[in-house]
Motif scaffolding. Structure first.
Motif, PDB file in Angstrom:
ATOM      1  N   ASP A   1       0.865  -1.182   0.000  1.00  0.00           N
ATOM      2  CA  ASP A   1       0.000   0.000   0.000  1.00  0.00           C
ATOM      3  C   ASP A   1       0.900   1.231   0.000  1.00  0.00           C
ATOM      4  O   ASP A   1       2.126   1.119  -0.053  1.00  0.00           O
TER       5      ASP A   1
ATOM      6  N   GLY B   1       0.911  -2.425  -4.962  1.00  0.00           N
ATOM      7  CA  GLY B   1      -0.431  -2.153  -4.467  1.00  0.00           C
ATOM      8  C   GLY B   1      -1.311  -3.389  -4.455  1.00  0.00           C
ATOM      9  O   GLY B   1      -1.144  -4.294  -5.273  1.00  0.00           O
TER      10      GLY B   1
ATOM     11  N   GLN C   1      -4.858  -2.782  -3.344  1.00  0.00           N
ATOM     12  CA  GLN C   1      -6.205  -2.255  -3.140  1.00  0.00           C
ATOM     13  C   GLN C   1      -6.818  -1.730  -4.437  1.00  0.00           C
ATOM     14  O   GLN C   1      -7.794  -0.991  -4.407  1.00  0.00           O
TER      15      GLN C   1
ATOM     16  N   GLU D   1      -5.276   0.217  -6.713  1.00  0.00           N
ATOM     17  CA  GLU D   1      -4.692   1.436  -7.246  1.00  0.00           C
ATOM     18  C   GLU D   1      -3.766   1.082  -8.411  1.00  0.00           C
ATOM     19  O   GLU D   1      -2.965   0.156  -8.334  1.00  0.00           O
TER      20      GLU D   1
ATOM     21  N   GLU E   1     -10.775   2.482 -12.980  1.00  0.00           N
ATOM     22  CA  GLU E   1      -9.723   2.108 -12.037  1.00  0.00           C
ATOM     23  C   GLU E   1     -10.343   1.306 -10.897  1.00  0.00           C
ATOM     24  O   GLU E   1     -11.330   1.715 -10.282  1.00  0.00           O
TER      25      GLU E   1
ATOM     26  N   VAL F   1      -9.487   0.691  -7.916  1.00  0.00           N
ATOM     27  CA  VAL F   1      -9.403   1.153  -6.535  1.00  0.00           C
ATOM     28  C   VAL F   1     -10.731   1.704  -6.030  1.00  0.00           C
ATOM     29  O   VAL F   1     -11.083   1.529  -4.857  1.00  0.00           O
ATOM     30  N   ASP F   2     -11.492   2.361  -6.923  1.00  0.00           N
ATOM     31  CA  ASP F   2     -12.747   2.974  -6.483  1.00  0.00           C
ATOM     32  C   ASP F   2     -13.831   2.950  -7.563  1.00  0.00           C
ATOM     33  O   ASP F   2     -14.880   3.567  -7.409  1.00  0.00           O
TER      34      ASP F   2
ATOM     35  N   SER G   1     -14.593  -3.783  -9.001  1.00  0.00           N
ATOM     36  CA  SER G   1     -13.536  -3.827  -8.003  1.00  0.00           C
ATOM     37  C   SER G   1     -13.986  -4.636  -6.795  1.00  0.00           C
ATOM     38  O   SER G   1     -15.109  -4.479  -6.309  1.00  0.00           O
TER      39      SER G   1
END
Length: 381
Positions: free
Chosen positions: A136, A218, A220, A222, A251, A253-254, A320
């Motif tokens: 992270d 990474g 998560q 990202e 993406e 991540v979110d 995700s």
């Protein structure tokens, strides 16, 4: 888990806690001048050093006055993997307490670049370490510096759980390219290490269908991008796509979405090819697996034994499987019939080939590690 850690320590020369003690003490004595102990016994260091290294040790049990040996459990401040209201991951203090119950001295230690030299200075007080740092981005934390510290500690004779080489090989995203021939691997996987091969390879692979592009670091989501050509009728009509092709990006991540030209996105992604210390820059290119909408399956192992399965289901309409993006997590036992085929394919067939595929012949599997899976196309048992 902890009993298996003792067995590993007793039977494996590379993580022998007893034999490592003398080597670590001798080498550290020459490398660093004598000082009062900071880790063990008694954490007899300055208040500033205690705050830097340990933070809040609430819940840590009393350590024996005559422990079998001394272990630190590395963590990092910040990140998205911490318990609510705690500086530590949910398993960090329990791991330390389990070791203490077995007669060892154990304490969680926060790595930061500011603590790097202090940890080395007091390494002669230690017999080994367990790393529980999730990949992270952390404040004051350089991944390459942490990797280099672990390598130095290993070279000083500390038992390394896991060994730094295993951490790098397992944690590097190009492991996906190295294991693509395994039954549970994805054959349509490519690793790029320089701009020229990235540009040539990705323009050609995207011409065949949607892709997933991953940076090296990474966990998560990202720097993990689902890339689709906006005009889907272009797929399989050209050997390579021109740089002015419009692409739709998500993406992981979110789940946020963007739209760019292919050339603009590739120029942006070239940052992932930059080396970070001893860590080689790379980009991984894989075929998009549409069944990610059904969820991702994470299997946690202690050595070669699966101990827990987590089904990570993306939020409705998302791709995700991270908590940050709104995914829901459900835990199962490895014996659950729903995962019998996965256990047969990976544990009984692929696991024996995993270390050789990663160039790690002669090593043991890490003490604690995970493998993530996405459902693919049906195939014969």
């Amino acid at each position: 888990f902890i009993e298996m850690a003792e067995v590993c320590a007793a039977n494996n020369p590379t993580c022998n806690l007893v034999n490592a003690t003398l080597t670590a003490n001798i080498l550290a004595a020459y490398a660093f001048p004598p000082s009062r102990p900071c880790f063990f016994p008694g954490f007899d260091c300055t208040s500033a050093e205690r705050d830097l290294l340990f933070g809040n040790l609430s819940g840590l049990r009393q350590i024996s006055n005559n422990p079998k040996g001394s272990i630190i459990v590395f963590g990092a401040r910040g990140g998205s993997d911490k318990s609510v209201g705690s500086e530590h991951r949910s398993d960090t203090i329990p791991i330390c307490n389990s070791l203490i119950d077995l007669g060892w001295a154990a304490v969680p230690v926060f790595y930061s670049d500011a603590a790097h030299d202090l940890i080395l200075k007091h390494s002669h007080e230690l017999d080994g370490y367990i790393s529980r740092v999730n990949p992270d981005i952390y404040p004051g934390f350089t991944n390459s510096h942490f990797d280099e510290l672990l390598l130095k500690l290993s070279q000083l004779g500390l038992a390394s759980m896991p060994h730094p080489t295993l951490m790098q090989r397992f944690g590097s995203k190009d492991a996906l390219a190295k294991i693509k021939a395994l039954r549970t691997g994805l054959p349509d996987t490519h690793a790029y290490y320089d701009v020229a091969e990235f540009r040539a390879g990705f323009q050609a692979s995207l011409a065949l269908g949607p892709r997933v592009l991953k940076q090296n670091r990474g966990s998560q989501g990202e720097g993990i991008w689902i890339v689709r050509v906006k005009n889907e009728s272009l797929y399989r009509t050209l050997p390579t796509l021109p740089l002015d092709t419009l692409v739709h990006l998500t993406e992981a991540v979110d789940n946020h979405e963007e739209e760019r030209t292919l050339g603009d996105f590739m120029a942006f992604a070239e940052q992932y090819l930059t080396d970070e210390g001893s860590i080689r820059g790379q980009v991984i290119d894989q075929a998009f697996m549409p069944r990610i909408a059904e969820g991702e399956v994470r299997v946690m192992f202690v050595g070669d034994q699966p101990v827990e399965i987590v089904h990570k289901k993306p939020r409705e309409g998302g791709v995700s499987a991270t908590l940050k993006s709104g995914a829901t997590y459900t835990k199962f036992t490895p014996s659950d019939p729903a995962f019998a085929r996965l256990m047969a394919s990976f544990v009984k067939r692929d696991l024996a080939q995993l270390l050789p595929a990663l160039g790690l012949e002669g090593h043991q599997l890490p003490l604690l590690w995970t493998a993530d899976f996405i459902l693919g196309d049906p195939r014969p048992p």
